[in-house]
Design a protein around this motif. Structure first.
Motif, PDB file in Angstrom:
ATOM      1  N   LYS A   5       0.594  -1.396   0.244  1.00 29.71           N
ATOM      2  CA  LYS A   5      -0.072  -0.278   0.344  1.00 29.71           C
ATOM      3  C   LYS A   5       0.304   1.143  -0.150  1.00 29.71           C
ATOM      4  O   LYS A   5       0.438   2.294  -0.598  1.00 29.71           O
ATOM      5  N   LYS A   6       2.091   1.057   1.153  1.00 28.98           N
ATOM      6  CA  LYS A   6       2.663   2.314   0.477  1.00 28.98           C
ATOM      7  C   LYS A   6       3.644   2.608  -0.929  1.00 28.98           C
ATOM      8  O   LYS A   6       3.575   3.722  -1.038  1.00 28.98           O
ATOM      9  N   VAL A   7       3.885   1.963  -1.292  1.00 28.60           N
ATOM     10  CA  VAL A   7       4.484   1.738  -2.388  1.00 28.60           C
ATOM     11  C   VAL A   7       3.190   2.046  -3.449  1.00 28.60           C
ATOM     12  O   VAL A   7       3.402   2.614  -4.206  1.00 28.60           O
ATOM     13  N   THR A   8       2.337   1.270  -2.974  1.00 30.34           N
ATOM     14  CA  THR A   8       1.427   2.391  -4.337  1.00 30.34           C
ATOM     15  C   THR A   8       0.975   3.243  -4.368  1.00 30.34           C
ATOM     16  O   THR A   8       0.735   4.010  -5.493  1.00 30.34           O
ATOM     17  N   LYS A   9       0.808   4.160  -2.816  1.00 35.20           N
ATOM     18  CA  LYS A   9       0.629   5.691  -2.854  1.00 35.20           C
ATOM     19  C   LYS A   9       1.843   6.197  -3.012  1.00 35.20           C
ATOM     20  O   LYS A   9       1.851   7.451  -4.047  1.00 35.20           O
ATOM     21  N   TRP A  10       3.649   5.891  -3.372  1.00 28.80           N
ATOM     22  CA  TRP A  10       4.233   6.503  -3.564  1.00 28.80           C
ATOM     23  C   TRP A  10       3.941   6.503  -5.166  1.00 28.80           C
ATOM     24  O   TRP A  10       4.219   7.483  -5.550  1.00 28.80           O
ATOM     25  N   LEU A  11       3.922   5.605  -5.261  1.00 27.69           N
ATOM     26  CA  LEU A  11       4.110   6.007  -7.363  1.00 27.69           C
ATOM     27  C   LEU A  11       2.741   6.817  -7.382  1.00 27.69           C
ATOM     28  O   LEU A  11       2.709   6.616  -8.441  1.00 27.69           O
ATOM     29  N   TRP A  45      -3.803  -2.432 -11.576  1.00 31.42           N
ATOM     30  CA  TRP A  45      -2.168  -2.274 -11.093  1.00 31.42           C
ATOM     31  C   TRP A  45      -0.860  -1.249 -13.256  1.00 31.42           C
ATOM     32  O   TRP A  45      -0.726  -0.093 -12.304  1.00 31.42           O
ATOM     33  N   THR A  46      -1.773  -1.796 -14.087  1.00 30.36           N
ATOM     34  CA  THR A  46      -1.743  -1.206 -15.177  1.00 30.36           C
ATOM     35  C   THR A  46      -1.854   0.418 -15.112  1.00 30.36           C
ATOM     36  O   THR A  46      -1.192   0.897 -15.685  1.00 30.36           O
ATOM     37  N   GLU A  47      -2.861   1.181 -14.084  1.00 31.23           N
ATOM     38  CA  GLU A  47      -2.845   2.306 -13.932  1.00 31.23           C
ATOM     39  C   GLU A  47      -1.664   3.117 -13.262  1.00 31.23           C
ATOM     40  O   GLU A  47      -1.430   4.059 -13.431  1.00 31.23           O
TER      41      GLU A  47
END
Length: 76
Positions: A5-11, A45-47
């Protein structure tokens, strides 16, 4: 799961707030990439990326004159 979740928010922040162009470059097959990324980041994930390139043939990809020949994949 918490770190994903942290990586997703960072990206997402890199792309939206900082206007960065994000790409995923991997030597893996498209199906395997999709499987792992869906498991890790969910079906959308592609977004997270502007371009996803599989079967990249790294390190040749970095020195080739035509690195995108036949290795761009779009997921729907």
């Amino acid at each position: 799961l918490k770190s994903v979740k942290k990586v997703t928010k960072w990206l997402e922040s890199l792309k939206k707030e900082h206007k960065k162009f994000l790409f995923l470059l991997t030597n893996s097959f498209p199906e395997y990439t999709d499987l792992l990324m869906r498991f890790s980041f969910g079906k959308n994930w592609t977004e997270l990326f502007d371009i996803v390139s599989t079967l990249a043939r790294k390190p040749l990809w970095f020195t080739s004159t035509n690195p995108y020949y036949g290795n761009l994949h779009y997921y729907e």
